[in-house]
Write an enzyme that holds these catalytic residues in place. Structure first.
Site, PDB file in Angstrom:
ATOM      1  N   HIS A  19       0.837  -1.203   0.000  1.00 50.29           N
ATOM      2  CA  HIS A  19       0.000   0.000   0.000  1.00 50.29           C
ATOM      3  C   HIS A  19       0.868   1.247   0.000  1.00 50.29           C
ATOM      4  CE1 HIS A  19       0.340   1.285   4.171  1.00 50.29           C
ATOM      5  NE2 HIS A  19      -0.048   0.117   4.620  1.00 50.29           N
ATOM      6  N   HIS A  22       4.054   1.629   2.229  1.00 49.17           N
ATOM      7  CA  HIS A  22       5.219   0.884   1.741  1.00 49.17           C
ATOM      8  C   HIS A  22       5.843   1.631   0.556  1.00 49.17           C
ATOM      9  CE1 HIS A  22       2.521  -2.639   3.093  1.00 49.17           C
ATOM     10  NE2 HIS A  22       3.370  -2.400   4.071  1.00 49.17           N
ATOM     11  N   CYS A 127       0.032 -10.291  20.032  1.00 49.52           N
ATOM     12  CA  CYS A 127      -0.757  -9.747  18.912  1.00 49.52           C
ATOM     13  C   CYS A 127      -0.133 -10.249  17.614  1.00 49.52           C
ATOM     14  CB  CYS A 127      -0.760  -8.215  18.935  1.00 49.52           C
ATOM     15  SG  CYS A 127      -1.462  -7.518  17.415  1.00 49.52           S
ATOM     16  N   CYS A 130       1.024  -7.438  15.114  1.00 46.06           N
ATOM     17  CA  CYS A 130       2.373  -6.886  15.345  1.00 46.06           C
ATOM     18  C   CYS A 130       3.430  -7.977  15.319  1.00 46.06           C
ATOM     19  CB  CYS A 130       2.475  -6.228  16.711  1.00 46.06           C
ATOM     20  SG  CYS A 130       1.343  -4.896  17.014  1.00 46.06           S
ATOM     21  N   CYS A 144      -5.154  -4.317  20.868  1.00 49.46           N
ATOM     22  CA  CYS A 144      -3.911  -3.732  20.376  1.00 49.46           C
ATOM     23  C   CYS A 144      -4.225  -2.381  19.727  1.00 49.46           C
ATOM     24  CB  CYS A 144      -3.265  -4.674  19.353  1.00 49.46           C
ATOM     25  SG  CYS A 144      -1.995  -3.861  18.369  1.00 49.46           S
ATOM     26  N   HIS A 147      -3.639  -2.560  15.874  1.00 51.87           N
ATOM     27  CA  HIS A 147      -4.418  -3.441  14.997  1.00 51.87           C
ATOM     28  C   HIS A 147      -5.880  -3.637  15.395  1.00 51.87           C
ATOM     29  CE1 HIS A 147      -0.238  -4.468  13.964  1.00 51.87           C
ATOM     30  NE2 HIS A 147      -0.749  -4.530  12.761  1.00 51.87           N
ATOM     31  N   LYS A 301      -6.784   6.280  10.050  1.00 52.75           N
ATOM     32  CA  LYS A 301      -5.766   5.266   9.752  1.00 52.75           C
ATOM     33  C   LYS A 301      -6.212   4.495   8.515  1.00 52.75           C
ATOM     34  CE  LYS A 301      -3.716   1.132  11.638  1.00 52.75           C
ATOM     35  NZ  LYS A 301      -2.284   1.217  11.637  1.00 52.75           N
ATOM     36  N   LYS A 304      -7.829  -1.815   5.415  1.00 59.90           N
ATOM     37  CA  LYS A 304      -8.642  -2.482   4.416  1.00 59.90           C
ATOM     38  C   LYS A 304     -10.101  -2.528   4.843  1.00 59.90           C
ATOM     39  CE  LYS A 304      -7.479  -6.069   1.249  1.00 59.90           C
ATOM     40  NZ  LYS A 304      -7.030  -7.455   1.129  1.00 59.90           N
TER      41      LYS A 304
HETATM   42  N1  MSP Z   1       7.894  -6.805   8.383  1.00 56.20           N
HETATM   43  C1  MSP Z   1       8.012  -5.712   9.271  1.00 56.20           C
HETATM   44  C2  MSP Z   1       9.359  -5.017   9.106  1.00 56.20           C
HETATM   45  C3  MSP Z   1      10.551  -5.873   9.302  1.00 56.20           C
HETATM   46  S1  MSP Z   1      12.043  -5.014   8.955  1.00 56.20           S
HETATM   47  C4  MSP Z   1      13.266  -5.979   9.573  1.00 56.20           C
HETATM   48  C5  MSP Z   1       6.897  -4.707   9.000  1.00 56.20           C
HETATM   49  N2  MSP Z   1       6.320  -4.753   7.786  1.00 56.20           N
HETATM   50  S2  MSP Z   1       5.141  -3.774   7.294  1.00 56.20           S
HETATM   51  O1  MSP Z   1       4.666  -4.346   6.048  1.00 56.20           O
HETATM   52  O2  MSP Z   1       4.178  -3.571   8.295  1.00 56.20           O
HETATM   53  O3  MSP Z   1       5.842  -2.425   6.911  1.00 56.20           O
HETATM   54  C6  MSP Z   1       5.994  -1.383   7.854  1.00 56.20           C
HETATM   55  C7  MSP Z   1       6.653  -0.207   7.172  1.00 56.20           C
HETATM   56  O4  MSP Z   1       5.908   0.156   5.980  1.00 56.20           O
HETATM   57  C8  MSP Z   1       6.698   1.077   7.975  1.00 56.20           C
HETATM   58  O5  MSP Z   1       7.750   1.130   8.897  1.00 56.20           O
HETATM   59  C9  MSP Z   1       6.831   2.099   6.871  1.00 56.20           C
HETATM   60  O6  MSP Z   1       8.129   2.058   6.336  1.00 56.20           O
HETATM   61  C10 MSP Z   1       5.854   1.577   5.845  1.00 56.20           C
HETATM   62  N3  MSP Z   1       4.481   2.013   6.127  1.00 56.20           N
HETATM   63  C11 MSP Z   1       3.405   1.183   6.253  1.00 56.20           C
HETATM   64  N4  MSP Z   1       2.301   1.941   6.520  1.00 56.20           N
HETATM   65  C12 MSP Z   1       2.630   3.236   6.584  1.00 56.20           C
HETATM   66  C13 MSP Z   1       1.883   4.447   6.637  1.00 56.20           C
HETATM   67  N5  MSP Z   1       0.563   4.458   6.809  1.00 56.20           N
HETATM   68  N6  MSP Z   1       2.574   5.609   6.496  1.00 56.20           N
HETATM   69  C14 MSP Z   1       3.919   5.639   6.201  1.00 56.20           C
HETATM   70  N7  MSP Z   1       4.624   4.517   6.100  1.00 56.20           N
HETATM   71  C15 MSP Z   1       4.086   3.309   6.560  1.00 56.20           C
HETATM   72  O7  MSP Z   1       6.622  -3.900   9.855  1.00 56.20           O
END
Ligand code: MSP
Length: 478
Positions: A19, A22, A127, A130, A144, A147, A301, A304
Site C-alpha cells: 500500500h 510501503h 498480537c 504486530c 492492540c 491493529h 488510519k 482495508k
Molecule cells: N515486516 C516488518 C518489518 C521488518 S524489517 C526488519 C513490517 N512490515 S510492514 O509491512 O508492516 O511495513 C511497515 C513499514 O511500511 C513502515 O515502517 C513504513 O516504512 C511503511 N508504512 C506502512 N504503513 C505506513 C503508513 N501508513 N505511512 C507511512 N509509512 C508506513 O513492519
C-alpha cells in the site's frame, strides 16, 4: 573518492499487497539511492519481503494456498509495484530465500553458543498483527492500539535473548551518536523507552511452523522479527557465520547501513533488538535510523476494513511513475505525519505538474521551436543548492526548492509577456528564453533522483541541440 552508501527499507509483510505507506518508504529510499549514484558514490539499495510467521501463515490459509505459493504471489505483487514506480533496487531479499534461511539459522546458533540465549517459561499477550508480545500499556480497551484486535494469551516454554544486558551500551551508543536516530523527537522517545527498562525477549515460537527451525531445538522456529532483522545482512550475501564479517562477498563491504528508513510503527524494535543483535554478533551498528512520517487518509488510519487504502498500482495507473513519485515525495514534510486523499492528489498533480512544471517546459520549448528554429544557447544558471537537503534526508524540502524555481520561471514568462516579446523584441526574447532554458536545465538536474524519466526527457531535449515542444509531460487529469 570511493565512498559507499548502503540504504535499506523495512522488509514488508506479505500478508497483503503493497500500500501507499510501503510505496512512500521505498520511493524515498530510491530517491536517495539515485542521488548518491548521481554523485558517483557506490550505492547498495536493499528492499524485500518478510514472509515467515503466524500472520502470513494465517493469510495463506485464508487464501487456500500453501504458505510458499502464497508468498511467491505476494512477493511478485511487491516487485510489480516497485517496477511500476521505477524503483531501482540492488537486491530484493525474501526471508524464504534458502540462503537467508540457512544464514538466519546459523546466526541463532551463534547467539546460543555465546550464551546469550536461555530457556524459560513465558506467558503473555500476543498480537499476531504486530507479531509481538504486548504489555498492558500497549492496549486500549484490551485491544492492540495498532491493529484493533484482542491479543491472545500465550504460555509456552521459550528461548530468550538477553536483551537486558545491552540496555546501558545501547543507550550510550544512541546518546553518543554512534547510532543516530532522527528526527530528534524520535531519538528522545527511544531513549525514554530504553530507560523504562529493556526486558529479555523470546526469540522462539513453538506453535508456529512457518519459520526458520532452531538448530539447537527443532521443536521451535526462530521468532519472525529476529529472522527479519537479519535480512539487512543476508541481503548483502552474509552467510550467518562470519562473525566479524569476514568479507566473503564483495557486497558485504557495504555493511553497516548508512541509512535505514522506516516509520514510527517499527522504530522501537529497530533501535533496540536490532542493534543488540549486532553487538551480540560483534558486528558494526547502522549509522542512522531515519523515521519518516506516517500517512493517514481523510484523517483516518488506512485500513482495508475501512476501505480507505490508497494502492500504489492505482497511483501509477493514474499519474504515471514520475507523477506518483512526485506526489508521494511531496506529501510528507520532514519527519511529520500527513494526510492524503485522492482529491488532494489530483489537485496537486494538476497544480504542480500539469500547470507548473509541464506548462513551463512546454511553453519555453514551444517558443524556442517556433521562433528560433529550436536553437537556443542556455544561460548559466545559479545552482539550486539542494545538496544539504539530501544529506539531511529532507526530501520534501529539496522538492520544494525545485518547485519554487518552477513557479519563479512561470512568473517570469508572464511578467515578460514572452509570447508577445518574441514578436516585438526578438533579441530581448532570446535573452529571456536563454535564461529560462538555463533554469530548466537546473530543474531537470534536480529532478533526476525524484522523477528520472521526466528529468531525462528534459535534459535529452536540451542535449540534442534541437528543442521541440513535444508531447505534454503531464496531461491534465479531471
Ligand atoms: N515486516 C516488518 C518489518 C521488518 S524489517 C526488519 C513490517 N512490515 S510492514 O509491512 O508492516 O511495513 C511497515 C513499514 O511500511 C513502515 O515502517 C513504513 O516504512 C511503511 N508504512 C506502512 N504503513 C505506513 C503508513 N501508513 N505511512 C507511512 N509509512 C508506513 O513492519
Amino acid at each position: 573518492m570511493d565512498k559507499k552508501f548502503y540504504i535499506t527499507t523495512p522488509i514488508y509483510y506479505v500478508n497483503d499487497k503493497p500500500h501507499i505507506g510501503h510505496a512512500y518508504t521505498t520511493v524515498a529510499a530510491d530517491v536517495l539511492a539515485r542521488w548518491y549514484r548521481q554523485k558517483g558514490e557506490r550505492v547498495f539499495f536493499l528492499t524485500g519481503t518478510d514472509e515467515h510467521g503466524a500472520k502470513v501463515a494465517q493469510a495463506a490459509a485464508k487464501a487456500g494456498q500453501s504458505e510458499k505459493e502464497f508468498c511467491d504471489g505476494k512477493a511478485e505483487d511487491f516487485k510489480k509495484a516497485w517496477q511500476a514506480l521505477n524503483i531501482d533496487y540492488d537486491n530484493f531479499i525474501r526471508t524464504t530465500d534458502p540462503e537467508h534461511e540457512v544464514a538466519a539459522s546459523k546466526a541463532a546458533q551463534t547467539l546460543y553458543v555465546k550464551g546469550l540465549v536461555y530457556k524459560d517459561e513465558y506467558e503473555g499477550l500476543y498480537c499476531t498483527g504486530c507479531e509481538q508480545y504486548k504489555i498492558s500499556d500497549d492496549l486500549i480497551n484490551g485491544k492492540c492500539s495498532e491493529h484493533q484486535i484482542e491479543p491472545i494469551l500465550m504460555k509456552e516454554e521459550s528461548y530468550f535473548f538477553k536483551l537486558s544486558q545491552f540496555q546501558i551500551i545501547l543507550k550510550e551508543k544512541i546518546i553518543s551518536g554512534e547510532l543516530q536516530i532522527e528526527p530528534a523527537e524520535r531519538k528522545n522517545e527511544v531513549l525514554s523507552f530504553i530507560d523504562s527498562g529493556l526486558r529479555d525477549i523470546s526469540i522462539s515460537r513453538k506453535n508456529i511452523i512457518w519459520g526458520v527451525p532452531l538448530s539447537f531445538d527443532k521443536n521451535y522456529t526462530l521468532y519472525v522479527w529476529i529472522d527479519a532483522f537479519l535480512n539487512y545482512l543476508t541481503g548483502l550475501g552474509w552467510d550467518g557465520k562470519s562473525e566479524k564479517l569476514k568479507v566473503k562477498s564483495e557486497k558485504l563491504e557495504f555493511f553497516p547501513p548508512d541509512v535505514q528508513l522506516m516509520s514510527k510503527d517499527i522504530l522501537r524494535v529497530h533501535a533496540t533488538i536490532w542493534p543488540a543483535l549486532l553487538l551480540a554478533l560483534e558486528l558494526p551498528l547502522p549509522k542512522k535510523i531515519f523515521v519518516h512520517g506516517y500517512f493517514t487518509t481523510n484523517g483516518q488510519k488506512m485500513s482495508k476494513s475501512l476501505g480507505n487504502v490508497i494502492w500504489p498500482e492505482d497511483l501509477t495507473a493514474k499519474f504515471g511513475a514520475d507523477g506518483a513519485r512526485y506526489l508521494l515525495m511531496s506529501s510528507l514534510t520532514y519527519g511529520q505525519d500527513g494526510d492524503i486523499s485522492w482529491e488532494k492528489l489530483v489537485e496537486k498533480y494538476n497544480a504542480d505538474l500539469a500547470n507548473g512544471l509541464g506548462n513551463l517546459v512546454s511553453r519555453v520549448f514551444n517558443l524556442i521551436e517556433n521562433n528560433f528554429d529550436g536553437q537556443m544557447q542556455p544561460a548559466r544558471s545559479a545552482d539550486l543548492n539542494i545538496e544539504s537537503y539530501f544529506k539531511e534526508l529532507k526530501l520534501f524540502e529539496a522538492l520544494q526548492k525545485i518547485k519554487e524555481k518552477v513557479d519563479w520561471a512561470n512568473k517570469y514568462i508572464e511578467e515578460n509577456k514572452l509570447w508577445e516579446l518574441v514578436k516585438t523584441d526578438k533579441q530581448k526574447a532570446q535573452a529571456v528564453l536563454g535564461e529560462l532554458l538555463g533554469v530548466i536545465i537546473r530543474i531537470g538536474e534536480g529532478l533526476v533522483p525524484f522523477m528520472p524519466q521526466t528529468a531525462e526527457k528534459i535534459l535529452k531535449a536540451v542535449e540534442t541541440g534541437e528543442i521541440k515542444k513535444g508531447e505534454a509531460l503531464f496531461p491534465r487529469i479531471v
